[in-house]
Design a protein around this motif. Structure first.
Motif, mmCIF file in Angstrom:
data_model
loop_
_atom_site.group_PDB
_atom_site.id
_atom_site.type_symbol
_atom_site.label_atom_id
_atom_site.label_comp_id
_atom_site.label_asym_id
_atom_site.label_seq_id
_atom_site.Cartn_x
_atom_site.Cartn_y
_atom_site.Cartn_z
ATOM 1 N N ILE A 8 1.254 -11.615 0.351
ATOM 2 C CA ILE A 8 1.123 -11.135 1.719
ATOM 3 C C ILE A 8 -0.030 -10.147 1.809
ATOM 4 C CG2 ILE A 8 3.552 -11.501 2.252
ATOM 5 C CD1 ILE A 8 4.014 -8.477 1.917
ATOM 6 N N GLY A 9 -0.666 -10.095 2.959
ATOM 7 C CA GLY A 9 -1.778 -9.185 3.187
ATOM 8 C C GLY A 9 -2.413 -9.489 4.524
ATOM 9 N N ASP A 10 -3.445 -8.733 4.861
ATOM 10 C CA ASP A 10 -4.148 -8.923 6.125
ATOM 11 C C ASP A 10 -5.587 -8.454 5.967
ATOM 12 O OD1 ASP A 10 -4.763 -9.295 8.838
ATOM 13 O OD2 ASP A 10 -4.065 -7.277 9.369
ATOM 14 N N PRO A 11 -6.544 -9.397 5.774
ATOM 15 C CA PRO A 11 -6.414 -10.861 5.805
ATOM 16 C C PRO A 11 -5.854 -11.396 4.499
ATOM 17 C CG PRO A 11 -8.666 -10.253 5.332
ATOM 18 C CD PRO A 11 -7.938 -8.960 5.579
ATOM 19 N N ILE A 12 -5.561 -12.687 4.473
ATOM 20 C CA ILE A 12 -4.961 -13.269 3.270
ATOM 21 C C ILE A 12 -5.521 -14.641 2.921
ATOM 22 C CG2 ILE A 12 -3.024 -14.481 4.376
ATOM 23 C CD1 ILE A 12 -3.004 -12.308 1.122
ATOM 24 N N ALA A 13 -6.256 -15.264 3.834
ATOM 25 C CA ALA A 13 -6.727 -16.639 3.610
ATOM 26 C C ALA A 13 -7.607 -16.750 2.369
ATOM 27 C CB ALA A 13 -7.480 -17.146 4.839
ATOM 28 N N GLN A 14 -8.267 -15.637 1.983
ATOM 29 C CA GLN A 14 -9.198 -15.678 0.853
ATOM 30 C C GLN A 14 -8.500 -15.585 -0.495
ATOM 31 O OE1 GLN A 14 -8.392 -12.993 2.529
ATOM 32 N NE2 GLN A 14 -8.035 -11.423 0.982
ATOM 33 N N SER A 15 -7.191 -15.356 -0.513
ATOM 34 C CA SER A 15 -6.486 -15.103 -1.771
ATOM 35 C C SER A 15 -6.527 -16.309 -2.708
ATOM 36 C CB SER A 15 -5.028 -14.732 -1.489
ATOM 37 O OG SER A 15 -4.315 -14.570 -2.700
ATOM 38 N N ILE A 41 0.440 -4.434 8.631
ATOM 39 C CA ILE A 41 1.218 -3.234 8.317
ATOM 40 C C ILE A 41 2.379 -3.082 9.292
ATOM 41 C CG2 ILE A 41 1.145 -0.705 8.276
ATOM 42 C CD1 ILE A 41 -1.714 -0.920 7.222
ATOM 43 N N GLN A 42 2.114 -3.351 10.550
ATOM 44 C CA GLN A 42 3.158 -3.204 11.574
ATOM 45 C C GLN A 42 4.287 -4.210 11.378
ATOM 46 O OE1 GLN A 42 -0.155 -3.478 12.226
ATOM 47 N NE2 GLN A 42 -0.534 -1.311 12.716
ATOM 48 N N GLU A 43 3.980 -5.347 10.788
ATOM 49 C CA GLU A 43 4.979 -6.398 10.598
ATOM 50 C C GLU A 43 5.793 -6.259 9.315
ATOM 51 O OE1 GLU A 43 2.552 -10.000 12.902
ATOM 52 O OE2 GLU A 43 2.250 -9.642 10.750
ATOM 53 N N LEU A 44 5.418 -5.323 8.449
ATOM 54 C CA LEU A 44 6.087 -5.209 7.148
ATOM 55 C C LEU A 44 7.608 -5.017 7.246
ATOM 56 C CD1 LEU A 44 4.017 -3.110 4.576
ATOM 57 C CD2 LEU A 44 4.912 -5.420 4.296
ATOM 58 N N PRO A 45 8.121 -4.110 8.090
ATOM 59 C CA PRO A 45 9.584 -3.942 8.147
ATOM 60 C C PRO A 45 10.312 -5.228 8.512
ATOM 61 C CG PRO A 45 8.493 -2.072 9.188
ATOM 62 C CD PRO A 45 7.426 -3.094 8.928
ATOM 63 N N ASP A 46 9.817 -5.948 9.516
ATOM 64 C CA ASP A 46 10.463 -7.199 9.915
ATOM 65 C C ASP A 46 10.327 -8.261 8.826
ATOM 66 O OD1 ASP A 46 11.254 -6.144 12.327
ATOM 67 O OD2 ASP A 46 9.569 -6.981 13.463
ATOM 68 N N TYR A 47 9.191 -8.253 8.140
ATOM 69 C CA TYR A 47 8.986 -9.230 7.068
ATOM 70 C C TYR A 47 10.061 -9.069 5.989
ATOM 71 C CZ TYR A 47 7.205 -11.199 2.742
ATOM 72 O OH TYR A 47 7.105 -11.889 1.552
ATOM 73 N N PHE A 48 10.240 -7.845 5.489
ATOM 74 C CA PHE A 48 11.221 -7.648 4.420
ATOM 75 C C PHE A 48 12.648 -7.835 4.918
ATOM 76 C CE2 PHE A 48 7.733 -5.348 2.143
ATOM 77 C CZ PHE A 48 7.721 -6.178 1.039
ATOM 78 N N ALA A 49 12.917 -7.478 6.161
ATOM 79 C CA ALA A 49 14.252 -7.704 6.717
ATOM 80 C C ALA A 49 14.591 -9.190 6.715
ATOM 81 C CB ALA A 49 14.335 -7.136 8.137
ATOM 82 N N PRO A 65 -4.003 -4.431 3.158
ATOM 83 C CA PRO A 65 -3.788 -2.973 3.097
ATOM 84 C C PRO A 65 -2.318 -2.583 2.980
ATOM 85 C CG PRO A 65 -3.919 -3.649 5.371
ATOM 86 C CD PRO A 65 -3.986 -4.921 4.545
ATOM 87 N N LEU A 66 -1.511 -3.380 2.318
ATOM 88 C CA LEU A 66 -0.059 -3.202 2.361
ATOM 89 C C LEU A 66 0.522 -2.418 1.191
ATOM 90 C CD1 LEU A 66 0.950 -6.815 3.488
ATOM 91 C CD2 LEU A 66 0.322 -4.860 4.915
ATOM 92 N N LYS A 67 -0.228 -2.233 0.113
ATOM 93 C CA LYS A 67 0.349 -1.713 -1.126
ATOM 94 C C LYS A 67 0.982 -0.333 -0.973
ATOM 95 C CE LYS A 67 -2.751 -4.141 -4.339
ATOM 96 N NZ LYS A 67 -3.677 -3.954 -5.476
ATOM 97 N N GLN A 68 0.388 0.506 -0.129
ATOM 98 C CA GLN A 68 0.909 1.864 -0.001
ATOM 99 C C GLN A 68 2.076 1.962 0.984
ATOM 100 O OE1 GLN A 68 -2.689 1.529 -0.335
ATOM 101 N NE2 GLN A 68 -2.230 2.047 -2.452
ATOM 102 N N GLY A 69 2.326 0.912 1.773
ATOM 103 C CA GLY A 69 3.358 1.002 2.796
ATOM 104 C C GLY A 69 4.690 0.398 2.410
ATOM 105 N N ILE A 70 4.804 -0.115 1.199
ATOM 106 C CA ILE A 70 6.006 -0.859 0.827
ATOM 107 C C ILE A 70 7.121 0.024 0.279
ATOM 108 C CG2 ILE A 70 6.861 -2.582 -0.836
ATOM 109 C CD1 ILE A 70 4.259 -4.097 -0.450
ATOM 110 N N ALA A 71 6.787 1.151 -0.348
ATOM 111 C CA ALA A 71 7.797 1.952 -1.062
ATOM 112 C C ALA A 71 8.977 2.326 -0.173
ATOM 113 C CB ALA A 71 7.153 3.202 -1.645
ATOM 114 N N ALA A 72 8.725 2.631 1.088
ATOM 115 C CA ALA A 72 9.798 3.056 1.995
ATOM 116 C C ALA A 72 10.691 1.898 2.432
ATOM 117 C CB ALA A 72 9.196 3.726 3.225
ATOM 118 N N LEU A 73 10.294 0.659 2.098
ATOM 119 C CA LEU A 73 11.017 -0.513 2.585
ATOM 120 C C LEU A 73 11.784 -1.238 1.494
ATOM 121 C CD1 LEU A 73 8.157 -1.899 4.863
ATOM 122 C CD2 LEU A 73 10.139 -0.546 5.574
ATOM 123 N N VAL A 74 11.702 -0.738 0.240
ATOM 124 C CA VAL A 74 12.430 -1.368 -0.864
ATOM 125 C C VAL A 74 13.503 -0.422 -1.368
ATOM 126 C CG1 VAL A 74 10.488 -2.829 -1.517
ATOM 127 C CG2 VAL A 74 10.739 -0.569 -2.561
#
Length: 269
Positions: A8-15, A41-49, A65-74
């Motif tokens: 997951i990421g934004d953008p992600i097509a290049q992965s 980033i805004q979609e992360l909470p709904d994604y993990f839910a 840009p998601l790596k720093q925003g995940i800790a609060a959601l796991v």
């Protein structure tokens, strides 16, 4: 339901991660998929839910840009990821969702025998990947100098992750003459970004050069290092090392690394 993991990421097509994981799944005959999913980033909470209740989901990799925003959601964070302040793997386990970080292990893997002797590493960059690289190198016994946008930003980076290192601005010579390893952990030299600004002329001929940029894979920095007879490592080597850590967590089997040469040809064709 067919099992799957994703990046997951934004953008992600290049992965390149789907190509790597699906190649390994095919070699092992595992009936599963690996996908790329755009998540902001805004979609992360709904994604993990939604993934918490998905019985086919085996976990995900996360990129910027998601790596720093995940800790609060796991529900749990492995020690290295907590120190690095960044998570790039999330898997479901008995704790719920567990976050970890494979940047350090993926970075170190190609170094091989260099890990036995340690040495002095000049690290260019103070971002999320640089944090994991700095911690992995110091844990492995390297001394470190960090070059940031300013000497102050490098000092703040060193203090934030709790390591002992020298701080310099990008472009300062620092301890170049005794460096055994130079690392570009920035976007400098990446397609669409400014060139890498540090000349290799100030480094010893036996200094190894490691550029984690993957687009282009053969960066001007690496081309220059080879013309000088320096040993070099590219971003694809780190990426495959990171992916192998995640693959084992997702699918319960080691990645079939005996096919690395074929995989590299696939990724660079």
């Amino acid at each position: 339901m067919r099992a799957y993991s994703e990046v997951i990421g934004d953008p992600i097509a290049q992965s390149k991660s789907p190509t790597i994981h699906n190649f390994w799944l095919g070699k092992l005959g595992i009936e599963a998929d690996y996908r790329a999913t755009r998540v902001t980033i805004q979609e992360l909470p709904d994604y993990f839910a939604s993934r918490r209740t998905d019985s086919g989901w085996r976990g995900c990799n996360a990129t910027m840009p998601l790596k720093q925003g995940i800790a609060a959601l796991v529900d749990a964070v492995d020690p290295f990821a907590a120190r690095a302040g960044a998570i790039n793997i999330v898997v479901p386990d008995e704790a719920g969702l567990r976050g970890s970080n494979s940047d350090g292990a993926g970075f170190l893997e190609p170094l091989g025998e260099m890990m036995l002797s340690g040495g002095h590493a000049a690290l260019i960059g103070t971002g999320g990947a640089a944090r994991a690289i700095a911690l992995a190198l110091t844990d492995a016994g390297f001394t470190l100098s960090v070059h940031g946008r300013t000497a102050g930003s490098a000092s703040a980076f060193i203090e934030a992750i709790g390591i002992d290192a020298d701080a310099f601005a990008i472009g300062e010579k620092g301890r170049n003459s005794d460096a055994t390893l130079l690392i570009n952990a920035t976007s400098l030299g990446m397609t669409g970004h400014p060139p890498f600004p540090i000349s290799l002329a100030g480094f010893a001929p036996d200094t190894a050069v490691y550029d984690i940029v993957t687009s282009p894979l053969d960066t001007p920095l690496l081309i220059d290092s080879r013309t000088r007879g320096m040993r070099s490592f590219d971003g694809l080597q780190m990426l495959v090392g990171q992916a192998a850590v995640a693959f084992a967590l997702f699918f319960g089997q080691p990645a079939p690394r005996e096919h690395d040469a074929e995989l590299r040809r696939l990724l660079t064709s």
